[in-house]
Design a protein around this motif. Structure first.
Motif, mmCIF file in Angstrom:
data_model
loop_
_atom_site.group_PDB
_atom_site.id
_atom_site.type_symbol
_atom_site.label_atom_id
_atom_site.label_comp_id
_atom_site.label_asym_id
_atom_site.label_seq_id
_atom_site.Cartn_x
_atom_site.Cartn_y
_atom_site.Cartn_z
ATOM 1 N N LEU A 36 0.885 -1.229 0.125
ATOM 2 C CA LEU A 36 0.298 0.775 0.123
ATOM 3 C C LEU A 36 0.918 0.984 0.051
ATOM 4 N N VAL A 37 0.638 2.298 -0.950
ATOM 5 C CA VAL A 37 1.227 3.999 -1.066
ATOM 6 C C VAL A 37 0.971 4.661 0.078
ATOM 7 N N LEU A 38 1.397 4.359 1.154
ATOM 8 C CA LEU A 38 1.146 4.892 2.688
ATOM 9 C C LEU A 38 1.006 6.661 1.791
ATOM 10 N N PRO A 98 8.857 5.648 10.809
ATOM 11 C CA PRO A 98 7.449 5.771 10.494
ATOM 12 C C PRO A 98 6.640 4.622 11.820
ATOM 13 N N VAL A 99 5.163 5.259 11.764
ATOM 14 C CA VAL A 99 4.082 4.408 12.843
ATOM 15 C C VAL A 99 2.852 4.869 12.245
ATOM 16 N N THR A 100 2.041 3.853 12.739
ATOM 17 C CA THR A 100 0.028 4.137 12.202
ATOM 18 C C THR A 100 0.186 4.333 13.633
ATOM 19 N N LEU A 101 -0.765 5.556 13.654
ATOM 20 C CA LEU A 101 -2.022 5.457 15.288
ATOM 21 C C LEU A 101 -3.307 5.442 14.964
ATOM 22 N N THR A 102 -4.018 4.380 15.738
ATOM 23 C CA THR A 102 -5.007 4.343 16.204
ATOM 24 C C THR A 102 -5.986 5.085 16.870
ATOM 25 N N GLY A 103 -7.401 5.559 15.927
ATOM 26 C CA GLY A 103 -8.082 5.988 17.335
ATOM 27 C C GLY A 103 -7.941 6.991 18.916
ATOM 28 N N VAL A 104 -6.839 8.351 16.890
ATOM 29 C CA VAL A 104 -6.553 9.575 17.710
ATOM 30 C C VAL A 104 -7.455 10.988 16.868
ATOM 31 N N VAL A 105 -7.147 11.966 17.769
ATOM 32 C CA VAL A 105 -7.902 12.625 17.527
ATOM 33 C C VAL A 105 -7.291 14.594 17.159
ATOM 34 N N PRO A 106 -7.274 14.719 16.464
ATOM 35 C CA PRO A 106 -6.117 15.784 16.503
ATOM 36 C C PRO A 106 -7.182 16.946 17.757
ATOM 37 N N ALA A 107 -5.918 18.045 18.091
ATOM 38 C CA ALA A 107 -7.567 18.601 18.710
ATOM 39 C C ALA A 107 -5.899 19.376 19.376
ATOM 40 N N LEU A 112 -9.300 9.407 14.770
ATOM 41 C CA LEU A 112 -8.759 8.505 13.097
ATOM 42 C C LEU A 112 -7.563 7.635 13.238
ATOM 43 N N THR A 113 -7.621 6.524 12.016
ATOM 44 C CA THR A 113 -6.250 6.046 11.842
ATOM 45 C C THR A 113 -5.165 7.080 11.629
ATOM 46 N N VAL A 114 -4.030 7.457 11.600
ATOM 47 C CA VAL A 114 -2.927 8.078 11.221
ATOM 48 C C VAL A 114 -1.663 7.691 10.540
ATOM 49 N N PHE A 115 -1.148 7.768 9.430
ATOM 50 C CA PHE A 115 -0.083 7.586 9.204
ATOM 51 C C PHE A 115 1.200 8.934 9.369
ATOM 52 N N GLY A 116 2.120 8.251 9.802
ATOM 53 C CA GLY A 116 3.467 9.710 9.744
ATOM 54 C C GLY A 116 4.722 9.376 10.268
ATOM 55 N N ALA A 137 -0.637 11.031 6.009
ATOM 56 C CA ALA A 137 -1.958 9.746 5.694
ATOM 57 C C ALA A 137 -2.589 9.564 6.731
ATOM 58 N N ALA A 138 -4.019 9.881 6.529
ATOM 59 C CA ALA A 138 -4.833 9.455 7.262
ATOM 60 C C ALA A 138 -6.483 8.748 6.454
#
Length: 449
Positions: free
Chosen positions: A261-263, A368-377, A420-424, A435-436
């Motif tokens: 998958l192209v992230l 590189p990590v992927t976060l799941t269940g996070v909210v921008p605040a 959201l799920t966020v990659f960064g 990416a999200a």
């Protein structure tokens, strides 16, 4: 589904653009008005004639299986605005898709046939000539000696800086740093030269710059000492040191075929060189891989993939660097339109992953990590990504660069207060979202750069 696969989305096309100006210009050309003779056929071909400022329209052709592009315009960007506009016209249904719908004109077919010929096997590779291991060893030893001399000179430069005080760095300007960087280039240590240029850019760069300069000086000193003592380091760490000073080595290890998958994909310019970083995630292996592509003399790198697409491809890893960097060995077929995001974790798990990676590479800026269940605040110091649930909720600040990009507001709008799920990339300066994915559309990758 036809031979070209499902059409890409407009976001995937625009993610191929080398810069924001190309995105805007390509979007304007994504309508039928400037185009004539547009068509598409089997094997992923899309072509068309775009009216420009001259009397002769520009000839544009795209091979979506690469993707690869050819245009008669004088632009040095890759892909150019005409290729982007043609793909946007195609994704919007302005060009009929599917094999047999149209026959490529002669100018387009000539380029497409050349690509097919280059991809076709030409028989067994010729036997390599006799190598001279003694001569290769002598060349390697001479270069190692030059790098060691450069490292010692840089150590003296750092000692002089600390002895005279960090305030002297602001008064002396960038000239002395550029001279030192040029000396590192002469020593055939481009990695050290890059770190010296970074030191020169820190002095006087804003509040707190002496602290940042001292930190980077310490890391540069650590790299110098590691190179000069590389024969006493463990093998993997020694390989990382060689990579950090600028010694390149061919890919090493067994090739891995997977659906990748192209992230994310983004460019970074450093002087006369543009580096394109493409992050991939293996569906079966669970591995994250980094492809690097370079463009010199103002030209954009040629390696480009639509973000969110899935590649059936074989990669081979490079030595060092945590095993992230890889080479694209072979791609099998056209990119599939979309894929599910990687399995991620909490903010705390991401910070732990970065800390463990630092053990193998102390000069690592981010991981590189992927976060799941996070909210921008919002927070006192700017924006952050915070765990939305759990008993031990944590948060990670966004980097200053990420907070200055339009992608931040795209991320906030996509969330709307929901997790959201966020990659960064997670590092000592914070988190850079690339990416999200929304829970409402988990198969749709939203690029943030």
């Amino acid at each position: 589904m036809d031979e070209q696969g499902a059409l890409w989305t407009a976001d995937q096309v625009l993610a191929l653009a080398p810069d924001e100006a190309s995105r805007r210009a390509g979007s304007k050309l994504g309508t039928a008005g400037p185009w004539s003779g547009a068509g598409s056929g089997g094997q992923g071909a899309v072509w068309g004639l775009c009216k420009g400022s001259g009397s002769t329209p520009y000839r544009t052709v795209v091979d979506t299986t690469g993707p690869a592009y050819q245009c008669s315009c004088p632009s040095r960007k890759f892909p150019c605005k005409h290729a982007l506009g043609l793909l946007l016209l195609w994704t919007g249904g302005g060009i009929p898709a599917g094999p047999g719908r149209a026959e490529a004109p002669e100018w387009a077919e000539k380029w497409l046939a050349g690509r097919r010929d280059r991809a076709r096997p030409t028989g067994p590779a010729p036997e390599p000539g006799p190598a001279d291991p003694a001569a290769a060893r002598r060349r390697a030893e001479r270069r190692a000696d030059r790098i060691s001399a450069g490292a010692r000179e840089l150590e003296q430069r750092l000692a002089d800086l600390l002895r005279g005080g960090l305030a002297a760095a602001e008064r002396s300007g960038a000239g002395l740093w550029e001279e030192t960087a040029a000396r590192m280039v002469d020593a055939q240590a481009p990695g050290l030269a890059g770190r010296v240029r970074e030191l020169g850019a820190i002095a006087g760069s804003g509040p707190g710059w002496p602290v940042r300069l001292l930190e980077e000086c310490a890391l540069t000193h650590l790299l110098d000492r590691a190179w000069l003592s590389a024969d006493r380091l463990p093998g993997p760490l020694a390989a990382t040191v060689r990579t950090r000073v600028g010694l390149t080595a061919p890919p090493d290890g067994p090739a891995l075929r997977d659906r990748w998958l192209v992230l994310a994909q983004y460019d970074a310019a450093d002087g006369k060189l543009t580096t394109r970083r493409v992050w991939l995630h293996g569906e079966s292996s669970g591995r994250t891989a980094l492809l690097l592509s370079f463009g010199a003399a103002g030209r954009a790198p040629q390696l480009a993939f639509p973000v969110g697409a899935v590649l059936d491809a074989e990669l081979r890893p490079y030595e060092g660097g945590g095993g992230l960097r890889a080479e694209l060995v072979e791609q099998f077929g056209a990119p599939a339109p979309s894929g599910a995001p990687p399995r991620g974790g909490t903010v705390g798990a991401a910070l732990t992953a970065y800390g463990l990676a630092l053990r193998d590479d102390p000069w690592l800026d981010a991981w590189p990590v992927t976060l799941t269940g996070v909210v921008p605040a919002p927070a006192e110091y700017g924006w952050q990504l915070a765990d939305a649930g759990g008993t031990e909720r944590e948060a990670v600040p966004l980097t200053r660069a990420a907070q200055a990009r339009p992608g931040l507001w795209r991320l906030v709008a996509l969330s709307g207060g929901a997790p959201l799920t966020v990659f960064g990339e997670c590092g000592h300066q914070g988190f850079t979202p690339l990416a999200a994915w929304s829970p409402d559309a988990p198969g749709e990758t939203v690029p943030l750069v």
